[in-house]
Design an enzyme around this catalytic site. Structure first.
Site, PDB file in Angstrom:
ATOM      1  N   LYS A  75       0.870  -1.218  -0.003  1.00 46.71           N
ATOM      2  CA  LYS A  75      -0.106  -0.064   0.102  1.00 46.71           C
ATOM      3  C   LYS A  75       0.758   1.213   0.168  1.00 46.71           C
ATOM      4  CE  LYS A  75      -3.908  -0.308  -0.071  1.00 46.71           C
ATOM      5  NZ  LYS A  75      -4.780  -0.458  -1.108  1.00 46.71           N
ATOM      6  N   HIS A  93      -1.676   3.633  -7.081  1.00 45.93           N
ATOM      7  CA  HIS A  93      -2.793   4.467  -7.609  1.00 45.93           C
ATOM      8  C   HIS A  93      -2.619   5.909  -8.208  1.00 45.93           C
ATOM      9  CE1 HIS A  93      -4.871   1.429  -5.277  1.00 45.93           C
ATOM     10  NE2 HIS A  93      -4.045   1.640  -4.394  1.00 45.93           N
TER      11      HIS A  93
END
Length: 350
Positions: A75, A93
């Site tokens: 992450k 992302h």
């Protein structure tokens, strides 16, 4: 020598890891040096990595790692604006116009590093080589069922957390449903042939929930889909993209319906192609649902890190899928790594 540095995760509620001790042992046997950071939260104990022969580093010491080390995490990194000189493997992302993603790419540009985004590790047919989808669907269906159970008690779903394994989740959820002394709800899963949908359907069936399984063939006409409103639960397992039909439009909030809980496992509320445009932002572990209608109620579950609820199973599954690609780290200029770098170079700021 290729050097893989497995960092500790720094995002709250994140206990997963992308490499198991067994995988680390395989990499070491293949001539790849492996360093694993200590972690106060990782679901897989450090001792396994020590026994495999990995070098151990202090938690969150990756910024001081050798310049040639490849930093591997899952992450996001802390958003502190520091330049990033290393090569990083993670879910960035960063390639869909996200605000935080643009800032991340600026940090790579400033530091001269490279992002190998796990979402963009694809084979020659442009299929992802590894994904957490199954456990996202499994956990997402569980939380959506918890939301429905809370409704039956006249409540709103309370906080959720990490489970030691799927058996613990099934036992808790089964007891919660049994305590209602009601028939199980019905559910419809869209995207049922994919990893996410398979996980969602498997959880429902394990709980005795009757499942209607739809995929591309059933949604090809573009809607509307009144059948969705005839189920108690709707689990969206299709990621938004151009051409994705709207499954639950805003006017459905005022329509006659049986539907009272939506699990938007795909969770893409910011997308222009969101097929569930009845809510505007992701939900959280502390507040798992947002209530978007009353009389009858309609709650939406849209947690964006669902596999973290089952960190052991999801880590082991994902790590097994990813291991062949990690074994190819000795050649970063071709295959999945070459394609991932090309994607990065397309998006990094000029």
């Amino acid at each position: 020598m290729t050097h893989l540095w497995v960092r500790a995760e720094q995002r709250p509620n994140e206990e997963r890891v992308g490499l198991t001790p067994e995988g680390a042992k395989a990499l070491l046997a293949g001539g790849i040096k492996v360093t694993v950071e200590e972690s106060s939260v990782r679901a897989i104990p450090l001792q396994g990595y020590i026994d495999a022969g990995c070098e151990i580093a202090p938690e969150n010491s990756w910024p001081q790692a050798p310049a040639d080390a490849i930093i591997f995490g899952l992450k996001e990194l802390p958003e502190d604006g520091t330049p990033l000189p290393h090569r990083h493997i993670m879910f960035g992302h960063a390639f869909k116009g996200q605000h935080s993603g643009k800032a991340l790419l600026e940090r790579f540009k400033a530091g001269g590093g490279t992002l190998y985004d796990l979402e963009y590790l694809v084979d020659e047919a442009d299929r992802r080589v590894a994904a957490f989808g199954y456990w996202a669907g499994y956990a997402g269906a569980a939380v959506t069922l918890k939301a429905w159970a809370a409704q039956q008690r006249g409540e709103v779903c309370g906080p959720v957390g990490v489970y030691g394994g799927k058996d613990a989740l099934l036992a808790e959820l089964g007891a919660e449903l049994d305590a209602l002394n009601k028939d199980r709800p019905t559910a419809i899963v869209i995207g049922a042939l994919g990893r996410v949908g398979t996980g969602a359907a498997d959880l429902c069936e394990a709980m005795g929930v009757q499942v209607t399984k739809w995929d591309m063939a059933e949604t090809a006409n573009g809607g509307p889909f009144p059948q969705i409103l005839d189920h108690d639960l709707f689990l969206n397992c299709i990621f938004a993209r151009p051409g994705t039909p709207v499954f639950v439009p805003r006017e459905a909030l005022a329509a006659e319906r049986k539907l009272t809980a939506i699990g938007d496992v795909a969770c893409d509320p910011d997308s222009d192609y969101n097929p569930v445009p009845v809510y505007t932002q992701a939900t959280t572990w502390d507040v798992p649902v947002v209530r978007v209608a009353e009389n009858p109620v309609l709650d939406v579950m849209a947690i964006d890190n669902l596999p973290s609820m089952l960190p052991v199973e999801s880590s082991e599954d994902y790590a097994a899928q990813l291991l062949p690609s990690l074994q190819a780290l000795t050649d970063l200029d071709s295959g999945v790594w070459g394609r991932a770098k090309a994607t990065f170079l397309e998006h990094v700021p000029e």
